[in-house]
Design a protein around this motif. Structure first.
Motif, PDB file in Angstrom:
ATOM      1  N   ALA A  34       0.829  -1.198   0.000  1.00 53.48           N
ATOM      2  CA  ALA A  34       0.000   0.000   0.000  1.00 53.48           C
ATOM      3  C   ALA A  34       0.868   1.256   0.000  1.00 53.48           C
ATOM      4  O   ALA A  34       0.463   2.302  -0.510  1.00 53.48           O
ATOM      5  N   ILE A  35       2.068   1.155   0.562  1.00 56.96           N
ATOM      6  CA  ILE A  35       2.964   2.313   0.577  1.00 56.96           C
ATOM      7  C   ILE A  35       3.443   2.632  -0.835  1.00 56.96           C
ATOM      8  O   ILE A  35       3.456   3.793  -1.262  1.00 56.96           O
ATOM      9  N   GLU A  36       3.802   1.588  -1.569  1.00 61.17           N
ATOM     10  CA  GLU A  36       4.183   1.792  -2.974  1.00 61.17           C
ATOM     11  C   GLU A  36       3.025   2.431  -3.741  1.00 61.17           C
ATOM     12  O   GLU A  36       3.213   3.370  -4.513  1.00 61.17           O
ATOM     13  N   GLU A  37       1.828   1.911  -3.509  1.00 57.77           N
ATOM     14  CA  GLU A  37       0.646   2.433  -4.193  1.00 57.77           C
ATOM     15  C   GLU A  37       0.465   3.920  -3.910  1.00 57.77           C
ATOM     16  O   GLU A  37       0.228   4.722  -4.819  1.00 57.77           O
ATOM     17  N   GLN A  38       0.589   4.291  -2.629  1.00 56.46           N
ATOM     18  CA  GLN A  38       0.412   5.670  -2.227  1.00 56.46           C
ATOM     19  C   GLN A  38       1.448   6.581  -2.898  1.00 56.46           C
ATOM     20  O   GLN A  38       1.107   7.637  -3.440  1.00 56.46           O
ATOM     21  N   LEU A  39       2.716   6.129  -2.909  1.00 60.21           N
ATOM     22  CA  LEU A  39       3.770   6.933  -3.535  1.00 60.21           C
ATOM     23  C   LEU A  39       3.503   7.099  -5.034  1.00 60.21           C
ATOM     24  O   LEU A  39       3.654   8.188  -5.582  1.00 60.21           O
ATOM     25  N   LEU A  40       3.081   6.010  -5.675  1.00 61.91           N
ATOM     26  CA  LEU A  40       2.838   6.071  -7.113  1.00 61.91           C
ATOM     27  C   LEU A  40       1.653   6.971  -7.438  1.00 61.91           C
ATOM     28  O   LEU A  40       1.644   7.675  -8.449  1.00 61.91           O
ATOM     29  N   ARG A  41       0.664   6.971  -6.552  1.00 66.00           N
ATOM     30  CA  ARG A  41      -0.470   7.874  -6.737  1.00 66.00           C
ATOM     31  C   ARG A  41       0.031   9.315  -6.679  1.00 66.00           C
ATOM     32  O   ARG A  41      -0.322  10.143  -7.521  1.00 66.00           O
ATOM     33  N   GLU A  42       0.894   9.595  -5.712  1.00 64.58           N
ATOM     34  CA  GLU A  42       1.450  10.947  -5.586  1.00 64.58           C
ATOM     35  C   GLU A  42       2.281  11.318  -6.807  1.00 64.58           C
ATOM     36  O   GLU A  42       2.331  12.478  -7.207  1.00 64.58           O
ATOM     37  N   HIS A  43       2.930  10.329  -7.392  1.00 64.43           N
ATOM     38  CA  HIS A  43       3.758  10.594  -8.576  1.00 64.43           C
ATOM     39  C   HIS A  43       2.921  10.688  -9.850  1.00 64.43           C
ATOM     40  O   HIS A  43       3.451  10.902 -10.926  1.00 64.43           O
ATOM     41  N   GLY A  44       1.616  10.483  -9.734  1.00 61.88           N
ATOM     42  CA  GLY A  44       0.729  10.729 -10.873  1.00 61.88           C
ATOM     43  C   GLY A  44       0.564   9.573 -11.846  1.00 61.88           C
ATOM     44  O   GLY A  44       0.129   9.762 -12.980  1.00 61.88           O
ATOM     45  N   CYS A  45       0.901   8.363 -11.399  1.00 59.28           N
ATOM     46  CA  CYS A  45       0.769   7.221 -12.299  1.00 59.28           C
ATOM     47  C   CYS A  45      -0.706   6.909 -12.560  1.00 59.28           C
ATOM     48  O   CYS A  45      -1.567   7.167 -11.729  1.00 59.28           O
ATOM     49  N   ASP A  46      -1.027   6.438 -13.777  1.00 56.65           N
ATOM     50  CA  ASP A  46      -2.419   6.249 -14.181  1.00 56.65           C
ATOM     51  C   ASP A  46      -3.021   4.937 -13.689  1.00 56.65           C
ATOM     52  O   ASP A  46      -4.148   4.904 -13.215  1.00 56.65           O
ATOM     53  N   GLU A  47      -2.271   3.851 -13.865  1.00 56.63           N
ATOM     54  CA  GLU A  47      -2.792   2.542 -13.494  1.00 56.63           C
ATOM     55  C   GLU A  47      -1.738   1.729 -12.752  1.00 56.63           C
ATOM     56  O   GLU A  47      -0.540   1.925 -12.943  1.00 56.63           O
ATOM     57  N   ILE A  48      -2.214   0.814 -11.933  1.00 55.45           N
ATOM     58  CA  ILE A  48      -1.320  -0.028 -11.141  1.00 55.45           C
ATOM     59  C   ILE A  48      -1.743  -1.481 -11.288  1.00 55.45           C
ATOM     60  O   ILE A  48      -2.934  -1.795 -11.368  1.00 55.45           O
ATOM     61  N   GLN A  49      -0.733  -2.347 -11.331  1.00 55.74           N
ATOM     62  CA  GLN A  49      -0.981  -3.779 -11.440  1.00 55.74           C
ATOM     63  C   GLN A  49      -0.055  -4.475 -10.461  1.00 55.74           C
ATOM     64  O   GLN A  49       1.103  -4.091 -10.323  1.00 55.74           O
TER      65      GLN A  49
END
Ligand code: C2E
Ligand code: CA
Ligand code: CA
Ligand code: CA
Length: 278
Positions: free
Chosen positions: A241-256
């Motif tokens: 979830a920490i990776e997810e949160q950081l990636l959201r902050e970095h503006g990534c569109d989709e996560i898998q």
């Protein structure tokens, strides 16, 4: 004994021999395995960062060898590429994934695209694009909801054959994604040459993202680069979830990644689509 050159030599020779023998065995076992129904497809969702819905599903091949133990795609795909068997196998995966996608759509499950991995050998096979379109038609799956995932190495050589192939795919609305982005070439020319609509950033690039600010900056820069080139950016292999949160902050569109689910067999994937959306 470690410095005994001859001992080492014997050791490595034995290793190499064993490896060559395993490759040969796998190559042999691959022949006709499609007709013997030894393959299946598992599915993993790509989750939209803002809405949490699954805009896409990736099809991943599994081999159920009757004898000889486990063998994953990372091992058998390169062998199938070398011996040419990938052409038939790849064709089977596309047909199967499209059939499944159409069935889920028919059952009222909501998702956008179905993505299938394609290797460079398949692209170079004459008539590939036409066969893809034919598979979609046979399955009743609209070609504009099919995406093909290619690695950078499939795109570095600009040939007329490749151009014709992408023209045909594009004219039917099939989209392209670059897989494992960030692991191979640093020359980004091919991104402008070909109609790529999505970048999939490899897990190896975000491994340090929780600990190192530098790694975070690099990830953000790549996400912005992709978006500046009008591409959607996916990060794959997200486990926490920490990776997810950081990636959201970095503006990534989709996560898998395993954070949402491991790749699932069809029935469980359908269940996940019905209820498990995070
Ligand atoms: P890929 O296309 O990069 O697929 C992602 C791989 O990462 C998959 O391994 C998936 O199971 C795994 N993965 C997903 N989420 C996570 C995560 O959170 N953490 C980690 N550590 N791994 C995660 P898989 O299914 O073993 O496939 C390996 C590779 O084999 C694929 O890498 C792809 O290059 C190839 N492959 C699989 N199916 C096909 C196919 O139908 N055709 C072709 N040409 N290649 C295929
Ligand atoms: Ca992939
Ligand atoms: Ca990948
Ligand atoms: Ca990979």
């Amino acid at each position: 004994a470690r410095h005994d050159g001859r001992g080492n030599h014997a050791f490595y020779t034995r290793e190499a021999l064993q490896q060559a023998r395993r490759r040969l065995k796998i190559q042999h076992a691959l022949r006709g395995a499609v007709d013997r129904d030894e393959f299946s497809v598992v599915y993993q969702p790509l989750v939209h960062v803002d809405s949490g819905i699954a805009p896409g599903i990736e099809a991943l091949l599994r081999w159920h060898r009757p004898a000889g133990g486990h063998c994953g795609p990372a091992e058998f795909i390169p062998i199938a590429e070398d011996c040419g068997e990938i052409v038939r196998l790849g064709d089977w995966v596309i047909a199967e994934a499209c059939r499944q996608a159409a069935a889920w759509d028919e059952a009222g499950l909501r998702f956008g695209r179905m993505s299938v991995n394609v290797s460079a050998v398949q692209l170079r096979d004459r008539g590939f694009a036409e066969r893809v379109i034919a598979r979609c038609r046979q399955a009743g799956w609209p070609a504009h909801r099919l995406e093909l995932e290619l690695t950078e190495s499939a795109l570095v050589r600009d040939t007329e054959l490749l151009r014709d192939c992408f023209d045909t795919l594009q004219s039917h609305g099939v989209s392209l994604a670059v897989d494992d982005f960030g692991t191979g070439f640093s020359n980004l020319h091919y991104l402008n040459r070909f109609p790529v609509s999505r970048l999939k950033i490899d897990r190896s690039l975000i491994l340090d993202i929780q600990r190192s600010a530098e790694s975070g900056d690099l990830t953000r820069a790549i996400i912005q680069l992709g978006q500046a080139m009008r591409m959607q950016v996916v990060v794959e292999g997200v486990e926490t979830a920490i990776e997810e949160q950081l990636l959201r902050e970095h503006g990534c569109d989709e996560i898998q990644g395993y954070l949402y689910t491991r790749p699932l067999p069809p029935r469980e994937m359908a269940q996940w689509l019905r209820s498990g959306v995070p």
